[in-house]
Design a protein around this motif. Structure first.
Motif, PDB file in Angstrom:
ATOM      1  N   MET A   1      19.946  18.315  52.120  1.00  9.67           N
ATOM      2  CA  MET A   1      20.511  18.079  50.783  1.00  9.67           C
ATOM      3  C   MET A   1      20.214  19.234  49.821  1.00  9.67           C
ATOM      4  O   MET A   1      20.744  19.272  48.712  1.00  9.67           O
ATOM      5  CB  MET A   1      19.955  16.778  50.183  1.00  9.67           C
ATOM      6  N   PHE A   2      19.398  20.192  50.235  1.00 11.11           N
ATOM      7  CA  PHE A   2      19.013  21.302  49.369  1.00 11.11           C
ATOM      8  C   PHE A   2      19.932  22.502  49.598  1.00 11.11           C
ATOM      9  O   PHE A   2      20.127  22.940  50.734  1.00 11.11           O
ATOM     10  CB  PHE A   2      17.560  21.703  49.623  1.00 11.11           C
ATOM     11  N   PHE A   3      20.476  23.032  48.493  1.00  5.72           N
ATOM     12  CA  PHE A   3      21.371  24.188  48.543  1.00  5.72           C
ATOM     13  C   PHE A   3      20.826  25.294  47.639  1.00  5.72           C
ATOM     14  O   PHE A   3      20.026  25.038  46.730  1.00  5.72           O
ATOM     15  CB  PHE A   3      22.779  23.795  48.109  1.00  5.72           C
ATOM     16  N   LEU A   4      21.293  26.518  47.892  1.00  6.37           N
ATOM     17  CA  LEU A   4      20.785  27.651  47.129  1.00  6.37           C
ATOM     18  C   LEU A   4      21.201  27.587  45.665  1.00  6.37           C
ATOM     19  O   LEU A   4      20.393  27.797  44.766  1.00  6.37           O
ATOM     20  CB  LEU A   4      21.279  28.967  47.741  1.00  6.37           C
ATOM     21  N   THR A   5      22.499  27.361  45.428  1.00  9.61           N
ATOM     22  CA  THR A   5      23.020  27.382  44.062  1.00  9.61           C
ATOM     23  C   THR A   5      23.902  26.169  43.823  1.00  9.61           C
ATOM     24  O   THR A   5      24.296  25.467  44.768  1.00  9.61           O
ATOM     25  CB  THR A   5      23.837  28.658  43.793  1.00  9.61           C
ATOM     26  N   ILE A   6      24.243  25.949  42.551  1.00 11.05           N
ATOM     27  CA  ILE A   6      25.172  24.866  42.198  1.00 11.05           C
ATOM     28  C   ILE A   6      26.515  25.091  42.884  1.00 11.05           C
ATOM     29  O   ILE A   6      27.118  24.158  43.435  1.00 11.05           O
ATOM     30  CB  ILE A   6      25.361  24.799  40.670  1.00 11.05           C
ATOM     31  N   HIS A   7      26.986  26.342  42.873  1.00  8.34           N
ATOM     32  CA  HIS A   7      28.313  26.630  43.426  1.00  8.34           C
ATOM     33  C   HIS A   7      28.354  26.378  44.931  1.00  8.34           C
ATOM     34  O   HIS A   7      29.375  25.907  45.455  1.00  8.34           O
ATOM     35  CB  HIS A   7      28.696  28.073  43.113  1.00  8.34           C
ATOM     36  N   ASP A   8      27.271  26.675  45.622  1.00 10.03           N
ATOM     37  CA  ASP A   8      27.215  26.361  47.052  1.00 10.03           C
ATOM     38  C   ASP A   8      27.406  24.871  47.278  1.00 10.03           C
ATOM     39  O   ASP A   8      28.164  24.446  48.157  1.00 10.03           O
ATOM     40  CB  ASP A   8      25.863  26.803  47.630  1.00 10.03           C
ATOM     41  N   ALA A   9      26.697  24.065  46.481  1.00  8.06           N
ATOM     42  CA  ALA A   9      26.786  22.610  46.645  1.00  8.06           C
ATOM     43  C   ALA A   9      28.173  22.100  46.290  1.00  8.06           C
ATOM     44  O   ALA A   9      28.730  21.233  46.982  1.00  8.06           O
ATOM     45  CB  ALA A   9      25.720  21.932  45.780  1.00  8.06           C
ATOM     46  N   VAL A  10      28.780  22.635  45.208  1.00  6.14           N
ATOM     47  CA  VAL A  10      30.116  22.192  44.805  1.00  6.14           C
ATOM     48  C   VAL A  10      31.141  22.512  45.888  1.00  6.14           C
ATOM     49  O   VAL A  10      31.972  21.664  46.267  1.00  6.14           O
ATOM     50  CB  VAL A  10      30.515  22.856  43.460  1.00  6.14           C
ATOM     51  N   LEU A  11      31.112  23.737  46.420  1.00  8.51           N
ATOM     52  CA  LEU A  11      32.057  24.109  47.479  1.00  8.51           C
ATOM     53  C   LEU A  11      31.866  23.245  48.722  1.00  8.51           C
ATOM     54  O   LEU A  11      32.832  22.832  49.371  1.00  8.51           O
ATOM     55  CB  LEU A  11      31.891  25.591  47.825  1.00  8.51           C
ATOM     56  N   TYR A  12      30.622  22.966  49.056  1.00  9.61           N
ATOM     57  CA  TYR A  12      30.349  22.118  50.218  1.00  9.61           C
ATOM     58  C   TYR A  12      30.940  20.723  50.019  1.00  9.61           C
ATOM     59  O   TYR A  12      31.561  20.157  50.924  1.00  9.61           O
ATOM     60  CB  TYR A  12      28.846  22.027  50.441  1.00  9.61           C
ATOM     61  N   ILE A  13      30.775  20.172  48.810  1.00 11.01           N
ATOM     62  CA  ILE A  13      31.306  18.833  48.521  1.00 11.01           C
ATOM     63  C   ILE A  13      32.827  18.837  48.610  1.00 11.01           C
ATOM     64  O   ILE A  13      33.438  17.930  49.204  1.00 11.01           O
ATOM     65  CB  ILE A  13      30.844  18.373  47.122  1.00 11.01           C
ATOM     66  N   LEU A  14      33.482  19.854  48.026  1.00 10.72           N
ATOM     67  CA  LEU A  14      34.939  19.918  48.047  1.00 10.72           C
ATOM     68  C   LEU A  14      35.474  20.098  49.469  1.00 10.72           C
ATOM     69  O   LEU A  14      36.488  19.500  49.856  1.00 10.72           O
ATOM     70  CB  LEU A  14      35.431  21.051  47.150  1.00 10.72           C
ATOM     71  N   MET A  15      34.784  20.925  50.233  1.00 18.60           N
ATOM     72  CA  MET A  15      35.223  21.130  51.621  1.00 18.60           C
ATOM     73  C   MET A  15      35.015  19.871  52.453  1.00 18.60           C
ATOM     74  O   MET A  15      35.833  19.521  53.309  1.00 18.60           O
ATOM     75  CB  MET A  15      34.472  22.314  52.221  1.00 18.60           C
ATOM     76  N   LYS A  16      33.921  19.182  52.170  1.00 22.63           N
ATOM     77  CA  LYS A  16      33.656  17.923  52.879  1.00 22.63           C
ATOM     78  C   LYS A  16      34.736  16.891  52.553  1.00 22.63           C
ATOM     79  O   LYS A  16      35.213  16.161  53.421  1.00 22.63           O
ATOM     80  CB  LYS A  16      32.275  17.419  52.465  1.00 22.63           C
TER      81      LYS A  16
END
Length: 754
Positions: free
Chosen positions: A697-712
Motif C-alpha cells: 500500500m506504500f507508494f513513492l509519491t501521490i502521483h504514483d498512487a493516483v496513476l496506479y488507482i486509475l490504471m487499476k
C-alpha cells in the motif's frame, strides 16, 4: 528519462510502489553507530584530538599567534579605551539595578572581561554588566536581604550592604556553575528553547522593571524592596504614596540627563555612517554632572544622594554562601540561561557580519568561568551589553585585545581615580541606566509586525511580557517557556490537515480549496497531515480523516453487517429472492427494526463482511430491500500523504492500524505515500502488517498512487487495458482530460508523462 521542452520538462518512468522501487534499486547498507560506538569514539585519544580539545578550551591560543599587530593594534587601542570608559559608567549605573553599592559594578566590568579574553570565542562582544541580568540579581537581593538584620539567615556578614553584596556574589557564582556544567556537558543547544519572540518580550518586560526600579533614585524616595508576583505594582503604589517627598534637584537633573542622552543616541544612530565614532555622551554628561555637583555642593545644598566613597583597590575573594545556593537554584538557572542566550545571540550577529565561527558550548564555559571568578571577587552576573558591544565594534575593535584594554581602563578607575566620581548623583546613574533602554523599549513595535507574520509568535511575545511584568522576571521566564512549549504542542496536537487535488493535470497536488483549475479522480480522496502523528494527536488525525472522506468506516461496517444478518434471515424465511437484476422483496408491509445488540454481537459487527454463503455479491451502493438501509459511499480509494509525518509512535500506530482496517473492511483501498527513510522498517518491527494491511500500500509519491488507482480501475472496466509487459509496470500512460488514461504516444503538448 527527462526530456526538456522549452521551460517545461517531461519525465518517463515506471509507477513505483515502495516495494517495486526497492526491488529495482538496491539500498546501500549503512552501519548505524550504536551508543557504545559513539562512547568509544568520544573517549578515544590521539595527539590531534588532544590538540583540538586544547585549542577549543583555550581559544586565545589559536587567534593570538595570528594577531596582526600593525593592522589591528591601533584600532584595538582606540576601541578598548572608548569601551572601557563606557564600561565604567555602566558598571556604576547597573550596580543600582543589582541593589549593591555602585563600586561593586566596577568589579563586574573587570574580572569577567579578563576571563573571557582567554576562554571566549567571539572577537567583538564586550563582556560586563547587562541591565536585565542586573535586575534579576537585584530581585534575588531584595528577596533575601531582610530589613531587620536580626532576622538574617546569612553568615559572616554584619551590615546590610555586605549582605547585599554577598547575595549578589553568591547567586552569580551559582549561575556561573550552571553555565560551566552545561558547557562541559555540551548542551549549548538549550538556548534554542528561548525563541526570539520570547527573548524580545522578556527583555522588554525587564526594561519596564528597570524603569520602575530607577524611579526611587530619580525621585530620591525611600522605597522598600518588593519581590515576587505583583512586586512592580506594590513598588509603584509605594512611590505614589510618597510622591510629595520628591527631591526636585534629583528629578530635574535626571530628566535633563535623560533627554540629552536620548537625543545624542538618536544622532549617533542616524548619522553612524558619517560619524568616525559614536559620541561618548555617557562619559561627557558624567564628567559634567560630577564636576557641577562637586563645585556647587549639591549634596549639602539640595540633599541629593551621591555615589559616595568608592572602594579603592580590589576586594579579597570570598566563598559563596551555601544558604543562597539552597534558596535560589531556580533563580541561578534562569540567570545562567538568560545571560547566555543574550550574549550568544549578540555574538552570533557579529560573527556572521565578520565571517568567523563561534562555539556555543565554549561560550557557556567562558561565561561560566567569568561569573564564577567575578562572583568570587564580589561582582554580580554579567553577559554582554548591546550598546557597549556596539561601541567596541564601531570604534574599530578587531579582537578581544580591545576588551582586555577596556578592563585596564576599569582597573585604573578602581585603583587610582575612582574618587573623582564620588560627588556624582545617583540620579545621574539612574538616568544613564534608562538611557540604555531605548532599544529594548522600542521592541513594542514588534507586536504589530508579529501579529501579521505569525500569531503564535505574537502570543508568545505578549504572554512573556505580561507574565514577566506581573509575576517577576524569574517566574515570568518560567511561565513564558512553559507557554512557548505549549504552543509547539498545540501546533502538533492540532495540525493542519487538508484534502489535495491535482493542479494543471500534472504531478503537482495542492490544497483543493486554493485553486480553481483542479482535477480530483472520481472516488479518490487525497488526505495530507502536516505534522508528526503521535499519542496526543492521533484521535484528532482520525477525526479529520473521517470528516474529509465524509463517512465513518466503523459505522458503515456495522450497518453492512447488520444488513447481512437481516438478508440471511429474510432469505431463510423466503421473504427475499435473488435474481440477476437484484433482490425481490416478497412480503409487503413488513419491516424490521434494528436489534439491540450486546457487546459480543457488536464485536461481530466490527469484523469484515462475509458474503460467501450468499448466492451473489452485494453491491452496497445499489438498490437494497426497502427495509434495509446502509449508507452509500462514493469513495473507493484513500491516499494518505505522509511526507510531513516525521515520526509515528507506538500508540498512534495502533490507532492508525485499526482505522485503516476499518476502511479496508468496507472495500476502501488505502495508499500511503511520501514516507521517510526507515518508516517501513519501523512498521515491520512493530508488526504493523498482516493479512489486511500489506506493505504494497506504500507508494513513492501521490502521483504514483493516483496513476496506479486509475490504471487499476481501467483494468477492471476494460479487458484490453494491460500493463507494459516489458517493464512489468504501468509506465506508458498518462491522465486523460476526462479522468481516464491514455497512452503516452498520444500526448498533447504540455502534458506530463509518467
Amino acid at each position: 528519462m527527462v526530456e526538456p521542452v522549452g521551460n517545461q520538462y517531461v519525465v518517463a518512468r515506471p509507477v513505483y510502489s515502495e516495494n517495486l522501487f526497492g526491488e529495482e534499486y538496491e539500498k546501500v547498507h549503512r552501519y548505524h553507530k550504536t551508543f557504545l560506538d559513539n562512547l568509544k569514539l568520544y573517549f578515544r585519544c590521539s595527539s590531534q584530538k588532544c590538540k583540538r580539545i586544547a585549542l577549543s578550551l583555550l581559544p586565545i591560543a589559536s587567534w593570538l599567534p595570528a594577531y596582526r599587530c600593525k593592522e589591528w593594534m591601533l584600532s584595538d587601542i582606540v576601541s578598548g579605551v572608548s569601551t572601557g570608559l563606557v564600561a565604567v559608567l555602566q558598571g556604576l549605573a547597573f550596580a543600582l539595578l543589582a541593589n549593591v553599592p555602585p563600586s561593586y559594578g566596577l568589579y563586574s566590568a573587570f574580572f569577567p572581561v579578563i576571563i573571557y579574553f582567554f576562554f571566549g570565542t567571539s572577537r567583538h562582544i564586550s563582556v560586563g554588566p547587562f541591565p536585565v541580568l542586573s535586575m534579576m540579581v537585584g530581585d534575588v537581593v531584595t528577596r533575601l536581604v531582610p530589613g531587620d538584620l536580626g532576622n538574617s539567615t546569612l553568615t559572616n556578614v554584619s551590615t546590610t550592604d555586605e549582605q547585599k553584596v554577598m547575595v549578589a556574589a553568591s547567586i552569580t557564582v551559582l549561575a556561573g556553575i550552571f553555565q560551566l556544567v552545561l558547557g562541559i556537558l555540551q548542551v549549548g543547544f538549550i538556548v534554542i528553547y528561548l525563541s526570539q519572540s520570547l527573548i524580545s518580550g522578556f527583555t522588554t518586560a525587564a526594561a519596564i522593571h528597570i524603569v520602575v526600579s530607577q524611579l526611587k533614585f530619580m525621585l530620591q524616595l525611600k522605597v522598600p524592596g518588593f519581590s515576587g508576583p505583583l512586586a512592580m505594582i506594590y513598588t509603584l503604589k509605594n512611590i505614589f504614596e510618597q510622591i510629595e517627598k520628591t527631591n526636585i534637584a534629583d528629578l530635574v537633573t535626571s530628566l535633563i540627563i535623560l533627554v540629552i542622552v536620548f537625543v545624542v543616541k538618536e544622532i549617533n544612530e542616524r548619522f553612524k555612517a558619517k560619524l568616525p565614532a559614536p559620541i561618548p555622551i555617557e562619559l561627557i554628561v558624567t564628567v559634567i554632572a560630577a564636576g557641577i555637583s562637586y563645585a556647587c555642593s549639591f549634596k549639602d545644598k539640595f540633599k541629593v544622594d551621591v555615589v559616595g566613597k568608592l572602594e579603592q583597590g580590589f576586594q579579597t575573594p570570598v566563598a559563596p554562601d551555601i544558604n543562597v545556593f539552597q534558596s535560589c537554584v531556580g533563580d541561578g538557572f534562569s540567570i545562567a540561561i538568560v545571560g547566555f542566550a543574550i550574549a550568544f545571540s549578540v555574538a552570533k550577529v557579529y560573527s556572521i557580519k565578520h565571517d568567523y565561527l563561534i562555539d556555543g558550548n565554549q561560550e557557556l564555559i567562558a561565561f561560566g568561568l567569568s561569573n564564577i571568578v567575578g562572583g568570587s571577587f564580589k561582582g554580580f552576573a554579567t553577559s554582554t551589553s548591546l550598546s557597549r558591544t556596539g561601541v567596541q565594534e564601531s570604534t574599530g575593535g578587531k579582537t578581544q585585545i580591545a576588551g582586555f584594554l577596556s578592563a585596564i581602563i576599569v582597573m585604573i578607575v578602581i585603583l587610582a581615580i575612582g574618587f573623582l566620581l564620588e560627588p556624582l548623583q545617583k540620579s545621574v546613574l539612574a538616568a544613564l541606566a534608562l538611557g540604555n533602554l531605548k532599544g529594548m523599549l522600542m521592541q513594542f513595535r514588534e507586536v504589530g509586525i508579529l501579529w501579521k507574520k505569525d500569531k503564535y509568535d505574537c502570543m508568545i511575545w505578549l504572554v512573556t511580557f505580561v507574565a514577566a511584568v506581573l509575576l517577576g522576571l524569574d517566574l515570568g521566564l518560567a511561565a513564558a517557556v512553559g507557554f512557548e512549549l505549549l504552543t509547539v504542542i498545540f501546533r502538533t496536537q492540532f495540525p493542519n490537515c487538508s484534502l489535495l487535488a491535482n493542479v494543471g493535470r500534472s504531478n503537482i497536488y495542492k490544497n483543493r480549496k486554493d485553486y480553481a483549475d483542479i482535477y480530483e479522480p472520481e472516488g479518490v480522496k487525497i488526505f495530507r497531515c502536516s505534522a508528526p502523528v503521535f499519542f496526543a494527536n492521533v484521535e484528532f488525525f482520525k477525526d479529520k480523516l473521517i470528516k474529509a472522506v465524509g463517512f465513518n468506516p466503523l459505522r458503515v461496517l456495522r450497518k453492512r453487517n447488520k444488513a447481512l444478518r437481516k438478508i440471511r434471515k429474510m432469505l431463510k424465511k423466503g421473504e427475499l429472492q435473488v435474481t440477476p437484476k437484484g433482490f425481490i422483496y416478497t412480503v409487503n408491509g413488513i419491516t424490521e427494526s434494528d436489534e439491540e445488540l450486546d457487546n459480543n454481537r457488536i464485536e461481530e459487527l466490527d469484523q469484515p463482511t462475509n458474503m460467501a454463503d450468499l448466492p451473489m455479491q452485494i453491491d452496497w451502493n445499489s438498490d437494497l430491500p426497502p427495509n434495509i438501509r446502509v449508507p452509500r459511499i462514493d469513495v473507493h480509494s484513500i491516499i494518505l500523504d505522509f511526507s510531513a509525518v516525521t515520526f509515528l509512535d507506538v500508540s498512534a500506530m495502533r490507532v492508525l492500524q485499526q482505522t485503516l482496517k476499518e476502511f479496508i473492511r468496507i472495500n476502501v483501498d488505502i495508499y500511503i505515500v511520501g514516507v521517510h527513510d526507515g518508516f517501513l522498517d519501523k512498521l515491520e518491527r512493530c508488526v504493523f502488517f498482516d493479512e489486511e494491511l500489506k506493505s504494497s500500500m506504500f507508494f513513492l509519491t501521490i502521483h504514483d498512487a493516483v496513476l496506479y488507482i486509475l490504471m487499476k480501475k481501467d483494468m477492471a472496466t476494460s479487458p484490453k487495458f494491460q500493463p507494459n509487459k516489458e517493464k512489468g509496470s504501468y509506465d506508458h500512460y498518462i491522465i486523460n482530460t476526462d479522468g481516464g488514461l491514455r497512452s503516452r504516444e498520444h500526448m498533447f503538448p504540455g502534458e506530463t508523462k509518467f
